[in-house]
Structures are given as structure tokens and as C-alpha cells.
Design an enzyme around this catalytic site. Structure first.
Site, PDB file in Angstrom:
ATOM      1  N   LYS A  50      -4.931  -8.257  -5.918  1.00  0.00           N
ATOM      2  CA  LYS A  50      -6.216  -8.119  -5.001  1.00  0.00           C
ATOM      3  C   LYS A  50      -7.256  -7.134  -5.105  1.00  0.00           C
ATOM      4  CE  LYS A  50      -7.852  -7.354  -1.458  1.00  0.00           C
ATOM      5  NZ  LYS A  50      -9.571  -7.126  -1.288  1.00  0.00           N
ATOM      6  N   GLU A  69       2.398   2.483  -0.504  1.00  0.00           N
ATOM      7  CA  GLU A  69       1.363   4.320  -0.896  1.00  0.00           C
ATOM      8  C   GLU A  69       0.439   3.993  -0.429  1.00  0.00           C
ATOM      9  OE1 GLU A  69      -0.497   6.908  -1.726  1.00  0.00           O
ATOM     10  OE2 GLU A  69      -0.914   5.721  -3.521  1.00  0.00           O
ATOM     11  N   CYS A 109      -6.037  10.334  -2.237  1.00  0.00           N
ATOM     12  CA  CYS A 109      -5.019  10.299  -0.997  1.00  0.00           C
ATOM     13  C   CYS A 109      -4.171  11.446  -1.361  1.00  0.00           C
ATOM     14  CB  CYS A 109      -3.834   8.560  -1.418  1.00  0.00           C
ATOM     15  SG  CYS A 109      -3.104   9.063  -3.075  1.00  0.00           S
ATOM     16  N   GLU A 117      -6.258  11.627   8.294  1.00  0.00           N
ATOM     17  CA  GLU A 117      -6.808  11.239   6.864  1.00  0.00           C
ATOM     18  C   GLU A 117      -8.890  11.369   7.114  1.00  0.00           C
ATOM     19  OE1 GLU A 117      -5.621   8.347   4.472  1.00  0.00           O
ATOM     20  OE2 GLU A 117      -5.170   9.800   2.481  1.00  0.00           O
TER      21      GLU A 117
HETATM   22  P1  NDP Z   1      -7.664  -0.102   2.826  1.00  0.00           P
HETATM   23  O1  NDP Z   1      -6.362   0.235   3.195  1.00  0.00           O
HETATM   24  O2  NDP Z   1      -8.351  -1.172   4.310  1.00  0.00           O
HETATM   25  O3  NDP Z   1      -7.298  -0.825   1.910  1.00  0.00           O
HETATM   26  C1  NDP Z   1      -7.057  -1.818   0.949  1.00  0.00           C
HETATM   27  C2  NDP Z   1      -6.354  -2.583   0.399  1.00  0.00           C
HETATM   28  O4  NDP Z   1      -6.911  -3.842   1.545  1.00  0.00           O
HETATM   29  C3  NDP Z   1      -7.808  -3.318   0.406  1.00  0.00           C
HETATM   30  O5  NDP Z   1      -7.857  -4.433  -1.632  1.00  0.00           O
HETATM   31  C4  NDP Z   1      -8.371  -4.336   1.024  1.00  0.00           C
HETATM   32  O6  NDP Z   1      -9.395  -5.311   0.806  1.00  0.00           O
HETATM   33  C5  NDP Z   1      -6.892  -4.762   1.400  1.00  0.00           C
HETATM   34  N1  NDP Z   1      -6.459  -4.879   3.126  1.00  0.00           N
HETATM   35  C6  NDP Z   1      -7.252  -4.505   4.125  1.00  0.00           C
HETATM   36  N2  NDP Z   1      -6.881  -5.368   5.121  1.00  0.00           N
HETATM   37  C7  NDP Z   1      -5.994  -6.229   4.375  1.00  0.00           C
HETATM   38  C8  NDP Z   1      -5.446  -7.178   5.289  1.00  0.00           C
HETATM   39  N3  NDP Z   1      -5.019  -7.507   6.803  1.00  0.00           N
HETATM   40  N4  NDP Z   1      -3.900  -7.679   4.494  1.00  0.00           N
HETATM   41  C9  NDP Z   1      -3.788  -7.084   3.409  1.00  0.00           C
HETATM   42  N5  NDP Z   1      -4.614  -6.745   3.253  1.00  0.00           N
HETATM   43  C10 NDP Z   1      -5.651  -5.725   3.856  1.00  0.00           C
HETATM   44  O7  NDP Z   1      -8.522   0.873   3.054  1.00  0.00           O
HETATM   45  P2  NDP Z   1     -10.275   1.413   3.235  1.00  0.00           P
HETATM   46  O8  NDP Z   1     -10.782   0.543   2.030  1.00  0.00           O
HETATM   47  O9  NDP Z   1     -10.589   0.577   4.941  1.00  0.00           O
HETATM   48  O10 NDP Z   1      -9.350   2.405   3.962  1.00  0.00           O
HETATM   49  C11 NDP Z   1      -9.979   3.100   5.071  1.00  0.00           C
HETATM   50  C12 NDP Z   1      -8.963   4.641   4.466  1.00  0.00           C
HETATM   51  O11 NDP Z   1      -7.604   4.116   4.188  1.00  0.00           O
HETATM   52  C13 NDP Z   1      -9.744   5.401   4.163  1.00  0.00           C
HETATM   53  O12 NDP Z   1     -10.671   6.092   4.863  1.00  0.00           O
HETATM   54  C14 NDP Z   1      -8.738   6.145   4.067  1.00  0.00           C
HETATM   55  O13 NDP Z   1      -7.997   6.609   4.637  1.00  0.00           O
HETATM   56  C15 NDP Z   1      -7.293   4.986   3.664  1.00  0.00           C
HETATM   57  N6  NDP Z   1      -7.478   5.020   2.620  1.00  0.00           N
HETATM   58  C16 NDP Z   1      -6.344   5.517   1.698  1.00  0.00           C
HETATM   59  C17 NDP Z   1      -5.719   4.780  -0.106  1.00  0.00           C
HETATM   60  C18 NDP Z   1      -5.054   5.429  -0.658  1.00  0.00           C
HETATM   61  O14 NDP Z   1      -4.791   5.563  -1.686  1.00  0.00           O
HETATM   62  N7  NDP Z   1      -3.779   6.171   0.115  1.00  0.00           N
HETATM   63  C19 NDP Z   1      -7.116   4.360  -0.427  1.00  0.00           C
HETATM   64  C20 NDP Z   1      -7.938   3.951  -0.119  1.00  0.00           C
HETATM   65  C21 NDP Z   1      -7.892   3.842   1.497  1.00  0.00           C
HETATM   66  P3  NDP Z   1     -10.450  -5.420   1.295  1.00  0.00           P
HETATM   67  O15 NDP Z   1     -11.154  -4.527   0.644  1.00  0.00           O
HETATM   68  O16 NDP Z   1     -11.167  -6.211   1.171  1.00  0.00           O
HETATM   69  O17 NDP Z   1     -10.524  -4.692   2.994  1.00  0.00           O
END
Ligand code: NDP
Length: 499
Positions: A189, A265, A300, A398
Site C-alpha cells: 500500500k 520503522e 525520518c 518530530e
Molecule cells: P502516516 O503514518 O499516517 O502514513 C504512513 C502510511 O500509513 C501511509 O501509507 C498511510 O496511508 C498509512 N496509514 C495511515 N493511517 C493508517 C491506518 N489507520 N492503518 C494503516 N495504515 C495507515 O504518516 P503521515 O503521512 O500522516 O505523516 C504524519 C507524520 O508522520 C509526519 O509528519 C512525520 O512526522 C511522520 N512520518 C514519518 C515517516 C518515517 O519515515 N518514519 C514517514 C511519513 C511520516 P495514507 O497515506 O493514505 O494516510
């Protein structure tokens, strides 16, 4: 014609796939629903993408299970699986330029970074894991004469891979390459903001010879598709990169359903530490600027807490400021651009909220501001805060944006204490010419990766993951990543000793 101009022309005609990939074919969501994906640099609509839901996840899991059970991938001759993945890597390399362009359009990342990540690193990941397939073995256990015992690794089955938007195709490759190499079937996904490059993978994988059902790619909303993956009783493992909040949801889904293992992660609040015996060089300043501003800080392992010894402080700050002032923010398709757009308007506004909070809590702005220009794209300029103290929100949470926070310390011990004063533990950089201090810090920092006298996350060969709230025991990359997609089996054979 300039490279930027040519990229803009090519972008007009780049092929966009918007359908899911299930059981070896491109298909729309069963509901017929779609969601919009925007170009972060212009705010314009790029495409309407299939919005999959639980019914599509069920369809994909049935296909993945059938493919896993029939053994055409999971139990085939390792040389065959290796050949297919090497062909896949070659096809990705061939299409690298086109995919890099698509990535830049869909994510707002610079074309320079996209070329490096998508055209170079992604194929390299598939090649590296392909090459492990016929070089990883089980073990024979020391036993007495009454038995012969072996430990073997087997593919776990159907793996759910949920990836974020900050390195869209690269994060997909970090998980897909080891999962496919072990013989698993997968449901990928991509993030809703940046699905387009992942959606091109299905066709290329099929051309390379990946059998139908082995690779399934389902775009859609996290709380719908992601949750359906997390809760599915016939998915055997989940590997996730993203926020701690969603990581916690996935642990909950697993607990409430089939108790599948969940590899996490998550985020970080990583320090960039300049000790008393550090030499301030152009390379160090470049590393510091990269650590905070690469990918607009949407990383990250971004090092945004710059913890600097008093004796090095003035020179470090002066040279860093000088360098950051030269960063070019703007059109991601221009190869001269250093920082593209933030992923969405909401995310840009969230980061701007942190900038305001920094000012309210008393940090001094040396460069940048929370003010937005009137561009329709989602841009933010780099911001540097001085006088950041450990209790401030910008020092603890973060931010995931282009922000550097300077923190002055009086001793190396104080630097170590401050660096470890966080709930996260993903990464740290340490600069010093004192080899004892370098090793001391490398050992003492409670983080998954320490880079010394550079800013680096390592390579495909080195495991990547977090201590504390930055992750679980699982690791991406290196041979360690294979463990996320494998079960360990003990075989114990009783022998007649003739006694
Ligand atoms: P999320 O954790 O929401 O998104 C990461 C993935 O999880 C996406 O594919 C998302 O889908 C999916 N997801 C969201 N909600 C659910 C759920 N309930 N069950 C299963 N999967 C889900 O990150 P965000 O995009 O909202 O970013 C928010 C914050 O998270 C950032 O500002 C940052 O601080 C952190 N982040 C950290 C990352 C890292 O590399 N460690 C990467 C991205 C974000 P969808 O895109 O459709 O929401």
C-alpha cells in the site's frame, strides 16, 4: 534547451497509471471510487487514483495466498527467482529516468534526488536482494550421535507492506525487494499522496516474470486499505514505515486479529553532535545542512537538533548560515533546485505551526520564517533557530520539515546527555577528531544508526531501524531485513545409534 525545460516538456507526457495491480492485472477499485493526487509544486490535480477498500484487499489476499501455496514463486528454484528479480532490476534501471520524473511530479521532491533514489538506488536494492537468494543458507546444529538437526528459514507467507510519502518508491523497494527475495507474496500500500510510481511496478514485475498474485499494489486511504491490511486474518506479517501513531494502530489491529508480527520503522528526533575536538570543514557544514534540509527535512532520520560545543559554536553557526542562504527552493524539475515542495498544503501548515511555536517558546530565528509566499505550490523556506532548549516543542517532537535547531553545550558529556534526552532513537551524527570520543559516543548513543564525521544512513548492506519509539526490533536493509519475511524452523532427526 535547459534540462529544467526539457523535464517540464517530458512531464507533460509522462504515462500515469492510476489503477491497482491485483493478481497480475491493472484493475480499478471494485467500488469504482477514486481519490485525487496533486502536484505539490503547483497544487494542480495530477490524477484521480483508484481508491481501494476492504473488498480489494480481500481480492488481493486471495490471489497472494493462492500464488504462495502453488509454490511457483515461494518454492521455485532459487536461481529462477534470482533471475526474475535481476530482470526486474534491469527494467527499473531502463525506466529510471521516466520514473524519476513521475516521482518528482507526484511528491514535490527534487529531480536530482529522484534520479538518485529512483533511477539508481531502487534498481540496486532489487539487484542486491536478488543476489542474496542463492547465497543464504540454513544451519546445522551441534548434537549428540542420537540426532541430526537443522535450522532452516522459510518465507512467512503473505506480507503486507505499508509505506510513506517521503521516499515513495525507495521505501517500497526497501520492503519489496527482501520480501520478494524470500519467496513471500506481497500486498503493497503506497501513501495516498504519492502512489504513482509504485503503480508502475506491477507491469514491470510481470514483464520480468513475477507470477500473477505474487505482487499486488493497492492505492487508497490509510484508514481504509491500511487498516484492512493490518486487520486481515490471512496476512502473515506487516512491515510499516511512517508515524508512531499509525504504528501503534497497526500493533492494535494485529492484537485484535491474528497477532501477525508488525515491523515498525517510525520517526526520529536525531541529533547532529559537534564535539570539542571536531574540525569544522566544508564537508561537515555540508553534512549538517543535508542532515536538516535534505528532502525538505521530510526524512525520518533528519538531524535537526544541532548540538554544538561552545568552542566550535560561532564558526559552525556562521558557516552553516552562509551555506543555507545559498539553498535554492523551488521547481522540483529544475536540476539546480536543492529543496522542492512539502508533500501537501496540510503538512506545510503543520510545519509552519512548529515554526510559530518555536518563536512563541523563545527560540531566535536566524533565518527563514513561517510566512508563506503566494505560490500555489506547497513551499517552505529553510528555517534556523538559535537558542533552542530541551523543553521546547521544536526540540521534542518530530517536525518533518526544513528546520534546524541550534543547541549550545559546555562539554562533550553535556552533549551526550542532551542527545539522548528524547523518546526517539533512530539516528545520530557525531563529529570529532578524538578517536576515543568517537567510539565512546558510537557505543553510548541509544540509536539504530550512528554516523561518525559524516551524515549517512548506511547502505543497502547495513540494517536500518530504531531504538525506543523509533521502531520495533525489525530492521529494513541488510541481510537483517530478510528476517521480517521469514519463519525459523527447527528440524530434528532422530538417528539410530545401533546401541
Ligand atoms: P502516516 O503514518 O499516517 O502514513 C504512513 C502510511 O500509513 C501511509 O501509507 C498511510 O496511508 C498509512 N496509514 C495511515 N493511517 C493508517 C491506518 N489507520 N492503518 C494503516 N495504515 C495507515 O504518516 P503521515 O503521512 O500522516 O505523516 C504524519 C507524520 O508522520 C509526519 O509528519 C512525520 O512526522 C511522520 N512520518 C514519518 C515517516 C518515517 O519515515 N518514519 C514517514 C511519513 C511520516 P495514507 O497515506 O493514505 O494516510
Amino acid at each position: 534547451m535547459s534540462d529544467a525545460h526539457r523535464n517540464r516538456e517530458l512531464a507533460e507526457n509522462v504515462r500515469i497509471e492510476t489503477r491497482a495491480w491485483i493478481d497480475g492485472a491493472a484493475v480499478p477499485a471494485r467500488s469504482g471510487k477514486t481519490f485525487a493526487t496533486l502536484n505539490p509544486a503547483t497544487g494542480a490535480l495530477l490524477a484521480e487514483v483508484s481508491a481501494c477498500d476492504g473488498a480489494d484487499v480481500d481480492h488481493a489476499v486471495r490471489a497472494a495466498r493462492r500464488a504462495f501455496d502453488d509454490g511457483a514463486w515461494s518454492r521455485c528454484d532459487p536461481a529462477q527467482r534470482k533471475d526474475v528479480l535481476l530482470r526486474f532490476a534491469a527494467l527499473l534501471r531502463e525506466r529510471g529516468e521516466e520514473l524519476a520524473l513521475l516521482e518528482a511530479l507526484d511528491s514535490g521532491k527534487t529531480i536530482r534526488d529522484c534520479r538518485n533514489e529512483v533511477a539508481h538506488e531502487v534498481p540496486h536494492f532489487f539487484q542486491w536482494y536478488a543476489e542474496t537468494i542463492d547465497k543464504t543458507f540454513g544451519r546445522v546444529v551441534p548434537t549428540g550421535p542420537e540426532a541430526f538437526s537443522m535450522i532452516v528459514q522459510e518465507p512467512i507467507g503473505v506480507a503486507g507492506l505499508i509505506v510513506p510519502w517521503n521516499f515513495p518508491l525507495l521505501m517500497a523497494a526497501w520492503k519489496l525487494a527482501p520480501a520478494l527475495a524470500t519467496g513471500c507474496s506481497v500486498i503493497l500500500k503506497p501513501a495516498e499522496q504519492s502512489s504513482l510510481t509504485a503503480l508502475r511496478l506491477g507491469e514491470l514485475a510481470a514483464e520480468a516474470g513475477v507470477p500473477p498474485g505474487v505482487l499486488n499494489i493497492l492505492p487508497g486511504l490509510g484508514e481504509v486499505v491500511g487498516q484492512a491490511i493490518g486487520r486481515h486474518p490471512d496476512i502473515d506479517t506487516v512491515s510499516f514505515t511512517g508515524s508512531g501513531e499509525v504504528g501503534a494502530f497497526l500493533l492494535g489491529y494485529a492484537a485484535e486479529t491474528n497477532m501477525k508480527p508488525v515491523g515498525l520503522e517510525l520517526g526520529g528526533k536525531s541529533p547532529f553532535i559537534v564535539l570539542e575536538q571536531a574540525r569544522i570543514t566544508d564537508e561537515m557544514i555540508e553534512a549538517s545542512v543535508m542532515a536538516a534540509f535534505w528532502n525538505g527535512g521530510q526524512n525520518c532520520s533528519a538531524n535537526m537538533r544541532q548540538i554544538v560545543h561552545r568552542s566550535r559554536y560561532e564558526e559552525f553557526v556562521e558557516r552553516t548560515l552562509e551555506r543555507v542562504k545559498k539553498l535554492q527552493v523551488g521547481d522540483p524539475l529544475d536540476p539546480a533546485t536543492d529543496m522542492g515542495a512539502m508533500i501537501t498544503a496540510e503538512h506545510r501548515d503543520r510545519v509552519a505551526g512548529y515554526l510559530r511555536s518555536g518563536v512563541e517558546e523563545g527560540a531566535q530565528v536566524l533565518l527563514g520564517s513561517a510566512d508563506l509566499d503566494d505560490s500555489p505550490g506547497f513551499f517552505l523556506k529553510p528555517t534556523i533557530f538559535d537558542g533552542v532548549t530541551p523543553g521546547m516543542k521544536i526540540a521534542r517532537e518530530e517536525i518533518f520539515g526544513p528546520v534546524m535547531g541550534l543547541m549550545k553545550v559546555d562539554s562533550d558529556d553535556a552533549a551526550l546527555k542532551l542527545a539522548a534526552d528524547t523518546e526517539f532513537g533512530l539516528h545520530a551524527s557525531v563529529f570529532t577528531q578524538d578517536i576515543d570520543q568517537a567510539f565512546r559516543f558510537a557505543r553510548a548513543l541509544p540509536v539504530g544508526t550512528v554516523s561518525v564525521n559524516c551524515f549517512s544512513e548506511g547502505s543497502v548492506a547495513t540494517p536500518f531501524g530504531g531504538y525506543r519509539r523509533s521502531g520495533s526490533l525489525s530492521r529494513d536493509n541488510g541481510l537483517e531485513a530478510l528476517a521480517q519475511y521469514q519463519q525459523t524452523k527447527t528440524i530434528w532427526i532422530g538417528l539410530e545409534t545401533g546401541k
